[in-house]
Design a protein around this motif. Sequence first.
Motif, PDB file in Angstrom:
ATOM      1  N   MET A  54       0.822  -1.207   0.000  1.00 49.09           N
ATOM      2  CA  MET A  54       0.000   0.000   0.000  1.00 49.09           C
ATOM      3  C   MET A  54       0.860   1.263   0.000  1.00 49.09           C
ATOM      4  O   MET A  54       0.523   2.245  -0.668  1.00 49.09           O
ATOM      5  N   ILE A  55       1.962   1.247   0.750  1.00 48.38           N
ATOM      6  CA  ILE A  55       2.856   2.406   0.737  1.00 48.38           C
ATOM      7  C   ILE A  55       3.424   2.604  -0.667  1.00 48.38           C
ATOM      8  O   ILE A  55       3.535   3.733  -1.159  1.00 48.38           O
ATOM      9  N   ALA A  56       3.771   1.502  -1.318  1.00 52.39           N
ATOM     10  CA  ALA A  56       4.291   1.590  -2.685  1.00 52.39           C
ATOM     11  C   ALA A  56       3.249   2.157  -3.625  1.00 52.39           C
ATOM     12  O   ALA A  56       3.567   2.957  -4.522  1.00 52.39           O
ATOM     13  N   TRP A  57       1.988   1.760  -3.467  1.00 54.27           N
ATOM     14  CA  TRP A  57       0.933   2.295  -4.336  1.00 54.27           C
ATOM     15  C   TRP A  57       0.788   3.803  -4.167  1.00 54.27           C
ATOM     16  O   TRP A  57       0.621   4.527  -5.151  1.00 54.27           O
ATOM     17  N   VAL A  58       0.829   4.259  -2.927  1.00 53.63           N
ATOM     18  CA  VAL A  58       0.696   5.702  -2.693  1.00 53.63           C
ATOM     19  C   VAL A  58       1.886   6.444  -3.307  1.00 53.63           C
ATOM     20  O   VAL A  58       1.711   7.495  -3.947  1.00 53.63           O
ATOM     21  N   ASP A  61       1.412   6.591  -7.013  1.00 51.86           N
ATOM     22  CA  ASP A  61       0.420   7.611  -7.380  1.00 51.86           C
ATOM     23  C   ASP A  61       1.038   9.006  -7.383  1.00 51.86           C
ATOM     24  O   ASP A  61       0.756   9.817  -8.277  1.00 51.86           O
ATOM     25  N   ILE A  62       1.870   9.269  -6.392  1.00 55.17           N
ATOM     26  CA  ILE A  62       2.512  10.590  -6.315  1.00 55.17           C
ATOM     27  C   ILE A  62       3.429  10.803  -7.515  1.00 55.17           C
ATOM     28  O   ILE A  62       3.420  11.873  -8.146  1.00 55.17           O
ATOM     29  N   PHE A  63       4.229   9.794  -7.856  1.00 54.31           N
ATOM     30  CA  PHE A  63       5.092   9.891  -9.034  1.00 54.31           C
ATOM     31  C   PHE A  63       4.264  10.095 -10.298  1.00 54.31           C
ATOM     32  O   PHE A  63       4.628  10.880 -11.183  1.00 54.31           O
ATOM     33  N   ILE A 165      16.622   0.064  -8.055  1.00 57.86           N
ATOM     34  CA  ILE A 165      16.286  -0.006  -9.480  1.00 57.86           C
ATOM     35  C   ILE A 165      15.766   1.342  -9.966  1.00 57.86           C
ATOM     36  O   ILE A 165      16.095   1.803 -11.061  1.00 57.86           O
ATOM     37  N   LEU A 166      14.947   1.971  -9.129  1.00 58.09           N
ATOM     38  CA  LEU A 166      14.408   3.283  -9.487  1.00 58.09           C
ATOM     39  C   LEU A 166      15.529   4.296  -9.690  1.00 58.09           C
ATOM     40  O   LEU A 166      15.522   5.053 -10.669  1.00 58.09           O
ATOM     41  N   THR A 210       8.094   1.522 -11.979  1.00 52.42           N
ATOM     42  CA  THR A 210       8.959   0.660 -11.175  1.00 52.42           C
ATOM     43  C   THR A 210       8.324   0.329  -9.839  1.00 52.42           C
ATOM     44  O   THR A 210       8.326  -0.824  -9.392  1.00 52.42           O
ATOM     45  N   VAL A 211       7.749   1.330  -9.196  1.00 48.73           N
ATOM     46  CA  VAL A 211       7.110   1.106  -7.898  1.00 48.73           C
ATOM     47  C   VAL A 211       5.913   0.179  -8.039  1.00 48.73           C
ATOM     48  O   VAL A 211       5.723  -0.747  -7.231  1.00 48.73           O
ATOM     49  N   TYR A 212       5.092   0.407  -9.074  1.00 48.95           N
ATOM     50  CA  TYR A 212       3.926  -0.458  -9.265  1.00 48.95           C
ATOM     51  C   TYR A 212       4.344  -1.894  -9.539  1.00 48.95           C
ATOM     52  O   TYR A 212       3.704  -2.848  -9.080  1.00 48.95           O
ATOM     53  N   ILE A 213       5.407  -2.064 -10.322  1.00 48.36           N
ATOM     54  CA  ILE A 213       5.868  -3.417 -10.649  1.00 48.36           C
ATOM     55  C   ILE A 213       6.292  -4.159  -9.384  1.00 48.36           C
ATOM     56  O   ILE A 213       5.951  -5.324  -9.177  1.00 48.36           O
TER      57      ILE A 213
END
Length: 290
Positions: A54-58, A61-63, A165-166, A210-213
């Motif tokens: 969930m933190i990654a999803w947020v 979204d910001i990116f 990776i990011l 990258t975050v979503y993946i």
Amino acid sequence: MLSVHAADPEQGLNLALSAAVGYVSLVCWMVVMFPQIYMNYQRKSGEGVSLVMMIAWVCGDIFNITGALMQGLVSSTVLIGSYYLFVDSTLLYQIVYYRLVYQAHRPKDSCEDEQSRLTAAADNSNDDELARAADRASGRDAQGQSGSQLQTVLSLLLSLSAMAILVVLVVALVAGTGSAEPPTPGDGAKTSPLPLSQVIAQAMGTASATVYIMSYVPQAVQNYQRKSCEGLSIWLFLLSLLGNTTYALAILVVSLDPHYLAPYVPWLMGALVPCVIQMFILYQFHTYPH
């Protein structure tokens, strides 16, 4: 939906099909969180959902919103991204609330009564099986705590890997700022570098992808460690899978020309690669109890 204009009448059908598929994707993403939010509310628990996911999803979204603003995309894109951020933040808040605040103030009378009953039964019985059962329960508690610590370490490592990776991708993009736009008629071989804002926007898109993946990996790891999908809504992943595939199709149906697809590569990767992990999580629903 897509910022592509038909160059000839033959493109009309492809654009219409792209719009229709794109709206299907939009509807999926508009409602994807509601089944999980409702399940958490019913269970008064947020243990089933990975907090790292969930933190990654947020963050994604910001990116995404930042890239859309810097690239000057249509306002509807920014509004939709803001809606996603609001819904994801709502689910994140719900998970944190049920794990920390609600559990801290949860009535403990029933737990204490159960513990007293078991203690009395142990005192009044000479049955060795009851003692062995208590030992097994203590062992499970210790194993659960050990598994929780291992999950935290693995999630942290996965998060750090995603950030590494990011950073590599962003550095690669910034290093390629000297890439030139196609020359316009009359300019000959003269080229000009991409504007800095466009480079940063592409970097934000790559960061979001990258975050979503990586975001679904902690959830798959958590399910594997618990050998359970309890507390997870299967609709969260069914709708995500459908939303990702239709989103990618909405782009691909317009044209397969590499020049057209090039700007969409980060978003295509962010949509298609998670489908593999989403299908694995759906397989976990088939394998583990939920």
